[in-house]
Design an enzyme around this catalytic site. Structure first.
Site, PDB file in Angstrom:
ATOM      1  N   HIS A   1       6.155   0.229  -7.366  1.00  0.00           N
ATOM      2  CA  HIS A   1       6.302   1.236  -8.422  1.00  0.00           C
ATOM      3  C   HIS A   1       6.557   2.634  -7.846  1.00  0.00           C
ATOM      4  O   HIS A   1       6.313   2.918  -6.662  1.00  0.00           O
ATOM      5  CB  HIS A   1       5.086   1.238  -9.343  1.00  0.00           C
ATOM      6  CG  HIS A   1       3.795   1.680  -8.704  1.00  0.00           C
ATOM      7  ND1 HIS A   1       3.450   3.009  -8.538  1.00  0.00           N
ATOM      8  CD2 HIS A   1       2.763   0.962  -8.211  1.00  0.00           C
ATOM      9  CE1 HIS A   1       2.263   3.087  -7.979  1.00  0.00           C
ATOM     10  NE2 HIS A   1       1.822   1.870  -7.758  1.00  0.00           N
TER      11      HIS A   1
ATOM     12  N   CYS B   1      -1.420  -1.731  -4.693  1.00  0.00           N
ATOM     13  CA  CYS B   1      -0.013  -1.711  -5.106  1.00  0.00           C
ATOM     14  C   CYS B   1       0.864  -1.024  -4.069  1.00  0.00           C
ATOM     15  O   CYS B   1       0.377  -0.400  -3.120  1.00  0.00           O
ATOM     16  CB  CYS B   1       0.133  -1.030  -6.457  1.00  0.00           C
ATOM     17  SG  CYS B   1      -0.237  -2.115  -7.847  1.00  0.00           S
TER      18      CYS B   1
END
Length: 526
Positions: free
Chosen positions: A424, A443
Site C-alpha cells: 500500500h 504490511c
C-alpha cells in the site's frame, strides 16, 4: 610379467562389461529397476528421458566418453565457485571412477554406474539452472516449480553434439544478480584458498595502513587487490566507503561500530550468504519469463519488479518492525483499491488506539476514524462506554476513512495470504529516506505506489492518473479495480543481492532468521 597379466585381465573384464551393454539391455535394465539400494539417482523420470533421447546408448562409461566424463568431474569440483557444494553431487564417486579406482565387475555393475553418473549430471545442471535451495516461504500461493529448461534433453543433446563444455553457460540464468553474485563468490573462494588465509578480527578503528587487520579484511573481501603496508589514507578510505556501500551503510570512510561489526563477520558466512542468494535468483528466473513479477526482499527493505531478464521498476519499502515482522509469502495481486479504508487490526486497536480513545474519545474524529458495529453501522463514539472495553471485549470495528492522513494512502494492492498484509501507499514519506526502514505492523509500504499500480492495471492505468490528479479526498468511497492479469508477488528473506549499479550488497539479518553453519549451507533459513 604377472602384474601385466592382472592388468590385462582387468581391462578385458571392463571391455567385456562395456561390450555387453546394448541399447536393448540398458533399456530393460532401466525399466525393470535392476539396481542396488542407494544406486537409484534423483529425478528418475528425467534419467529415462535422457536415455530415450540417446536411444538408450551409454553416455559415460565407454572409452569414447572419457572426455565428457572428465569434464563433468571438472565442473563438479568447481561447483563451490557457483554457490553450490560439491559434496551434494557425489564428485568423490565420479573421481574414483574417472581415476580407475572403481572397477566395473560386470555389465549390471557397469549400467548401475552409468545411470548413477547420469543422475549426478542431471542433479548438478538442474542446480545451475534452477538453484539447489528454494526460498523458505511461510505461505506459498503460487505452487511454482521452475521448469523453463528441459535439463535431460539439453544434456543429451550436449552429449550427442560433443558440446557439454558449453552447457553450464547455456543453463546459467542471464540475470545481473546471478552474474554479479557468481563473480563475488569466485573472488572470495580465491581469497580463502590462499595458503596463508586466516579469518581476522579488526580491533582498531584507525584508518591507516598500520591497521593490518583492516587492510587484510578489505583484501579478503576483494575490495583491495593486494595487502599493501604502504596504502595511502585516501585509498584506504575509498576502500572503506566501498565496504560501507556493500553493507548498506553510510559511506563516509569512517570506521564506526556499524562497519566494524560487518567487517568482522567471518568470510565463510559471507560465502554462505552469497550462495543462498544466487540460488534464490536461479529459482526466480523461470517465473519472470514472459510475465511481470514483484519481488520484495525483507532484509533489503526494497522492491524489484522483474520482467524477463531485468528489473523494470524498483523502489524502497517500509516493512514490519521486529515485533511485527513482515511474513515471507508468494501470492498474486488480484485487485487494486483506490481510496482504501484502513480497517484497523484488533491487535493495533488494543495496544495503541484504545488507550488514546479512553483518554479522549475525540481521538476518533481527529484521526478520521469511524466505529462500526457488527452490522456495519457507524456508531457515535461519544455514546460508547470505552472504559468497559478491552481486547477480549470489543464488539466493534474501527476503520480510518479516506483522506490525506489515511494510513494506507491513496492506493492498496490486494493479494491473498493468511497474514492480512498487503502492499500500500503511505502518507509518511520521510521514512523512505532512512537506511533502516522497519516501522510497519507487517504490511508493505511502497515508495512509488502509483508506478506499480499502473503496471498491475495495464489497460486501466488511467484510473491511476485520475487518482493522482484528484489527490487525497476525504470520506471518498473506495473503488476496487480488478487486475487484468493477476501479478505474482514474492516476499522473500534474501541475505544478499546487488544494486542497480551492479554492486554486491549484503543485508542485515533484521529478523535474526539465519543460522549459518560453520562449514555448510545446506538449509540456512527457518
Amino acid at each position: 610379467m604377472k602384474f601385466r597379466v592382472i592388468i590385462f585381465i582387468i581391462l578385458l573384464s571392463s571391455y567385456t562389461s562395456y561390450s555387453q551393454i546394448t541399447p536393448d539391455r540398458l533399456r530393460n535394465f532401466i525399466f525393470n529397476g535392476q539396481s542396488t539400494p542407494g544406486s537409484i539417482p534423483p529425478y528418475p523420470a528425467e534419467v529415462i528421458t535422457f536415455y530415450e533421447k540417446l536411444g538408450f546408448k551409454t553416455a559415460w562409461i565407454q572409452q569414447e566418453n572419457i572426455e565428457d566424463r572428465n569434464f563433468l568431474l571438472t565442473v563438479l569440483k568447481q561447483s563451490a565457485n557457483w554457490g553450490l557444494q560439491d559434496e551434494y553431487y557425489a564428485s568423490d564417486f565420479l573421481e574414483e571412477f574417472c581415476n580407475g579406482h572403481l572397477l566395473l565387475r560386470n555389465a549390471d555393475d557397469s549400467m548401475q554406474r552409468e545411470i548413477r553418473i547420469t543422475g549426478i549430471a542431471i542433479h548438478f545442471y538442474r542446480s545451475i539452472a534452477f538453484g539447489n535451495i528454494m526460498p523458505q516461504l511461510r505461505y506459498d500461493g503460487l505452487d511454482y516449480q521452475p521448469a523453463c529448461y528441459d535439463i535431460p534433453v539439453l544434456l543429451a543433446n550436449a552429449i550427442k553434439t560433443k558440446s557439454i563444455q558449453l552447457l553450464k553457460e547455456q543453463l546459467t540464468p542471464p540475470l545481473v544478480e546471478v552474474n554479479t553474485l557468481e563473480n563475488k563468490i569466485k573472488q572470495l573462494n580465491a581469497r580463502m584458498s590462499e595458503g596463508d588465509f586466516k579469518e581476522v578480527v579488526i580491533a582498531s578503528n584507525k584508518v591507516n595502513s598500520n591497521n593490518t587487520a583492516l587492510v587484510l579484511k578489505l583484501y579478503q573481501l576483494a575490495i583491495l587487490d593486494s595487502v599493501s603496508t604502504h596504502l595511502p589514507e585516501t585509498s584506504l578510505k575509498k576502500a572503506i566507503r566501498e565496504a560501507q556501500r556493500q553493507f548498506n551503510l553510510l559511506s563516509d570512510g569512517m570506521l564506526r561500530s556499524t562497519i566494524l561489526e560487518q567487517l568482522n563477520v567471518p568470510l565463510y558466512k559471507r560465502l554462505q550468504q552469497l550462495s543462498l542468494s544466487i540460488n534464490y535468483y536461479r529459482w526466480l528466473y523461470c517465473l519472470i519469463q514472459g510475465r511481470t513479477v514483484i519481488v520484495v526482499n525483507i532484509p533489503a527493505a526494497y522492491m524489484n519488479v522483474y520482467r524477463d531478464n531485468r528489473s523494470i521498476l524498483e523502489m524502497r519499502m517500509v516493512l514490519g518492525k521486529t515485533s511485527t515482522p513482515t511474513p515471507t509469502l508468494a501470492s498474486k495481486i488480484n485487485k487494486v483499491i483506490l481510496y482504501p479504508y484502513w480497517h484497523v487490526p484488533i491487535s493495533i486497536v488494543a495496544k495503541e488506539l484504545l488507550p488514546l480513545i479512553k483518554a479522549n474519545p475525540a481521538f476518533i474524529r481527529v484521526g478520521n476514524f469511524q466505529v462500526l458495529n457488527s452490522a456495519g453501522k457507524i456508531m457515535n463514539p461519544y455514546k460508547i462506554k470505552w472504559q468497559a472495553l478491552n481486547v477480549k471485549n470489543f464488539p466493534y470495528t474501527i476503520r480510518q476513512s479516506t483522506g490525506c492522513d489515511n494510513a494506507l494512502g491513496l492506493l492498496k494492492l490486494e493479494f491473498y495470504s493468511p497474514f492480512g498484509v498487503y502492499l500500500h501507499d503511505t502518507p509518511f514519506k520521510s521514512a523512505f529516506m532512512l537506511n533502516k526502514r522497519y516501522f510497519s505492523h507487517g504490511c508493505l509500504r511502497m515508495e512509488n505506489p502509483m508506478e506499480l499500480g499502473r503496471l498491475v492495471l495495464k489497460a486501466h492505468h488511467l484510473a491511476i492518473d485520475t487518482l493522482e490528479q484528484k489527490g487525497c479526498l476525504i470520506n471518498h468511497s473506495p473503488i476496487a479495480v480488478p487486475a487484468d492479469d493477476p501479478m505474482p508477488v514474492i516476499v522473500w528473506y534474501n541475505p544478499a543481492g546487488c544494486d542497480s549499479t551492479g554492486r554486491v550488497r549484503f543485508y542485515e539479518d533484521i529478523y535474526r532468521k539465519f543460522h549459518w553453519e560453520e562449514k555448510s549451507a545446506k538449509k540456512l533459513v527457518e
